[in-house]
Design a protein around this motif. Structure first.
Motif, mmCIF file in Angstrom:
data_model
loop_
_atom_site.group_PDB
_atom_site.id
_atom_site.type_symbol
_atom_site.label_atom_id
_atom_site.label_comp_id
_atom_site.label_asym_id
_atom_site.label_seq_id
_atom_site.Cartn_x
_atom_site.Cartn_y
_atom_site.Cartn_z
ATOM 1 N N MET A 86 4.731 7.662 9.887
ATOM 2 C CA MET A 86 3.934 7.423 8.838
ATOM 3 C C MET A 86 2.542 7.491 8.912
ATOM 4 O O MET A 86 1.945 6.553 10.166
ATOM 5 N N ILE A 87 1.737 8.025 7.987
ATOM 6 C CA ILE A 87 0.019 8.105 8.402
ATOM 7 C C ILE A 87 -0.580 7.422 6.841
ATOM 8 O O ILE A 87 0.313 8.067 5.770
ATOM 9 N N TYR A 88 -1.423 6.633 7.003
ATOM 10 C CA TYR A 88 -2.047 6.353 5.817
ATOM 11 C C TYR A 88 -3.457 7.009 5.684
ATOM 12 O O TYR A 88 -4.341 7.016 6.703
ATOM 13 N N PRO A 89 -3.705 7.535 4.531
ATOM 14 C CA PRO A 89 -5.167 8.007 4.348
ATOM 15 C C PRO A 89 -6.191 6.960 4.351
ATOM 16 O O PRO A 89 -5.707 5.887 4.159
ATOM 17 N N GLU A 90 -7.489 7.459 4.464
ATOM 18 C CA GLU A 90 -8.504 6.479 4.572
ATOM 19 C C GLU A 90 -8.792 5.757 3.314
ATOM 20 O O GLU A 90 -9.055 4.424 3.318
ATOM 21 N N SER A 91 -8.283 6.076 2.075
ATOM 22 C CA SER A 91 -8.307 5.364 0.843
ATOM 23 C C SER A 91 -7.345 4.273 0.796
ATOM 24 O O SER A 91 -7.266 3.407 -0.118
ATOM 25 N N GLY A 92 -6.386 4.213 1.735
ATOM 26 C CA GLY A 92 -5.205 3.155 1.635
ATOM 27 C C GLY A 92 -3.999 3.708 1.084
ATOM 28 O O GLY A 92 -4.042 4.908 0.646
ATOM 29 N N SER A 93 -3.053 2.726 1.100
ATOM 30 C CA SER A 93 -1.665 2.999 0.592
ATOM 31 C C SER A 93 -1.530 3.025 -0.582
ATOM 32 O O SER A 93 -1.562 1.941 -1.210
ATOM 33 N N PRO A 94 -1.143 3.939 -1.502
ATOM 34 C CA PRO A 94 -0.974 3.846 -2.789
ATOM 35 C C PRO A 94 0.196 2.914 -3.149
ATOM 36 O O PRO A 94 1.351 3.007 -2.394
ATOM 37 N N TYR A 95 0.179 1.968 -4.449
ATOM 38 C CA TYR A 95 1.251 1.191 -4.184
ATOM 39 C C TYR A 95 1.528 0.666 -5.826
ATOM 40 O O TYR A 95 0.723 1.046 -6.554
ATOM 41 N N SER A 96 2.682 0.117 -6.145
ATOM 42 C CA SER A 96 2.862 -0.477 -7.297
ATOM 43 C C SER A 96 3.877 -1.451 -7.304
ATOM 44 O O SER A 96 4.769 -1.640 -6.186
ATOM 45 N N LEU A 97 4.077 -2.276 -8.308
ATOM 46 C CA LEU A 97 5.120 -3.367 -8.065
ATOM 47 C C LEU A 97 6.077 -3.196 -9.543
ATOM 48 O O LEU A 97 5.660 -2.178 -10.461
ATOM 49 N N ASP A 98 7.275 -3.670 -9.013
ATOM 50 C CA ASP A 98 8.471 -3.715 -10.119
ATOM 51 C C ASP A 98 8.772 -5.126 -10.050
ATOM 52 O O ASP A 98 8.727 -5.752 -9.522
ATOM 53 N N GLY A 99 9.703 -5.284 -11.501
ATOM 54 C CA GLY A 99 10.121 -6.746 -11.643
ATOM 55 C C GLY A 99 11.430 -6.667 -12.084
ATOM 56 O O GLY A 99 12.438 -5.648 -12.207
ATOM 57 N N VAL A 100 11.886 -8.029 -12.494
ATOM 58 C CA VAL A 100 13.274 -8.388 -12.825
ATOM 59 C C VAL A 100 13.222 -9.160 -13.896
ATOM 60 O O VAL A 100 12.440 -10.046 -14.031
#
Length: 324
Positions: free
Chosen positions: A236-250
């Motif tokens: 796993m390698i992360y670009p300089e701008s960071g790890s794109p992410y999101s959340l999910d719910g219940v």
């Protein structure tokens, strides 16, 4: 004749489900989680609630939102699980207030003030590489998004189609936030020259990496780490701008929260099974003091700018400009 028979089978299946749903011992969960996680959850629920017939139906997050928002209290679903927060916001009027169910200590600001859903997970990603393929062809590991434009990566990259994959949209949105829309779209035009396959699902590039069909793929951290722990030559390698992410719910569909079985199952889900899921499947941090028990899961991940991740109008606008 075949069409008539097929139609009859669909009607029979629908009637069978409807009849079973009338049974007070049947509880339905619409889930956008991977099938192996749904299977594990179903096994745990069967053990915890042996008198209940719990049906977990896999359904893409956008479809869940559309159905529940339209059907509301008449929905077959009692509980919705693993739905992106943008879509949870879209259908929040069809959801019950579940703010009092959780006894866990969430990170400050993680939960919505209106209480219509709880956060199930945070999932971020980066570049996944097959180290054996890179070594075989003498290719250096990519460190930046621009590195993926190098000629040595031609036909060796797989990314998700953001129109069908939330993972793909996360990368698309992040680059739009960092570079601006025009530069981001221009980048994807250039990257297209090196892309071998656009995956319909978030896990598609990982599968191609394991098969040795690609050298690089955009991917979710927990999926890649799972495969590393299974012995596959990934990194796993992360670009300089960071790890794109999101959340999910219940959450619970409004009107279903007066059923004791639904209350009991939901309470178990958001207090006990949620912790189990973080320990075994996705350690993305959502709770205070949460520590990953997954081997090789990276610590202190820098996360990317995901401004607008819950803005569905922005999503529609950006996806309308996606060419591939």
């Amino acid at each position: 004749m075949k069409k008539i028979l097929a139609g009859l089978l669909v009607v029979i299946a629908a009637l069978y489900f409807f009849i079973n749903k009338q049974d007070s011992n049947t509880l339905v969960i619409y889930s956008a989680l991977e099938q192996y996680r749904n299977d594990d959850l179903k096994a745990h629920l069967a053990e915890k609630f042996p008198g209940l017939n719990v049906q977990i139906m896999y359904m893409p997050t956008a479809k869940v939102a559309a159905k529940v928002q339209t059907e509301k209290e008449s929905s077959d679903a009692d509980i919705v699980l693993g739905i992106e927060t943008g879509y949870m916001e879209k259908m929040k009027d069809a959801l019950a207030d579940v703010s009092e169910y959780s006894h866990l200590d969430y990170i400050e600001g993680m939960l919505p003030e209106h209480g219509k859903y709880l956060i199930w997970e945070s999932y971020g990603g980066g570049f996944a590489v097959n180290t054996e393929i890179l070594e075989k062809y003498g290719i250096d590991e990519p460190k930046t998004y621009e590195d993926l434009l190098k000629p040595e990566f031609k036909n060796r990259i797989s990314i998700q189609n953001p129109k069908s994959s939330s993972t793909g949209y996360n990368f698309y949105l992040n680059l739009r936030n960092v570079w601006g829309e025009d530069k981001a779209l221009d980048y994807f035009d250039k990257l297209n020259e090196n892309v071998k396959q656009y995956s319909e699902s978030g896990s598609g590039p990982v599968k191609l990496l394991i098969q040795g069909e690609c050298a690089v793929g955009t991917a979710l951290t927990y999926q890649v780490v799972t495969e590393i722990n299974n012995g596959n030559p990934l990194k796993m390698i992360y670009p300089e701008s960071g790890s794109p992410y999101s959340l999910d719910g219940v959450s619970i569909v409004k009107g279903k929260n007066d059923k004791q079985d639904v209350k009991d199952v939901f309470t178990y889900l958001v207090n006990d099974y949620l912790v189990y899921d973080k320990d075994h499947y996705n350690p993305g941090k959502i709770l205070e003091g949460q520590e990953s028990k997954m081997k090789n899961y990276p610590e202190d991940i820098k996360y990317a700018d995901m401004t607008g991740i819950d803005d569905l109008e922005l999503r529609d606008e950006l996806l309308g400009k996606w060419k591939y």
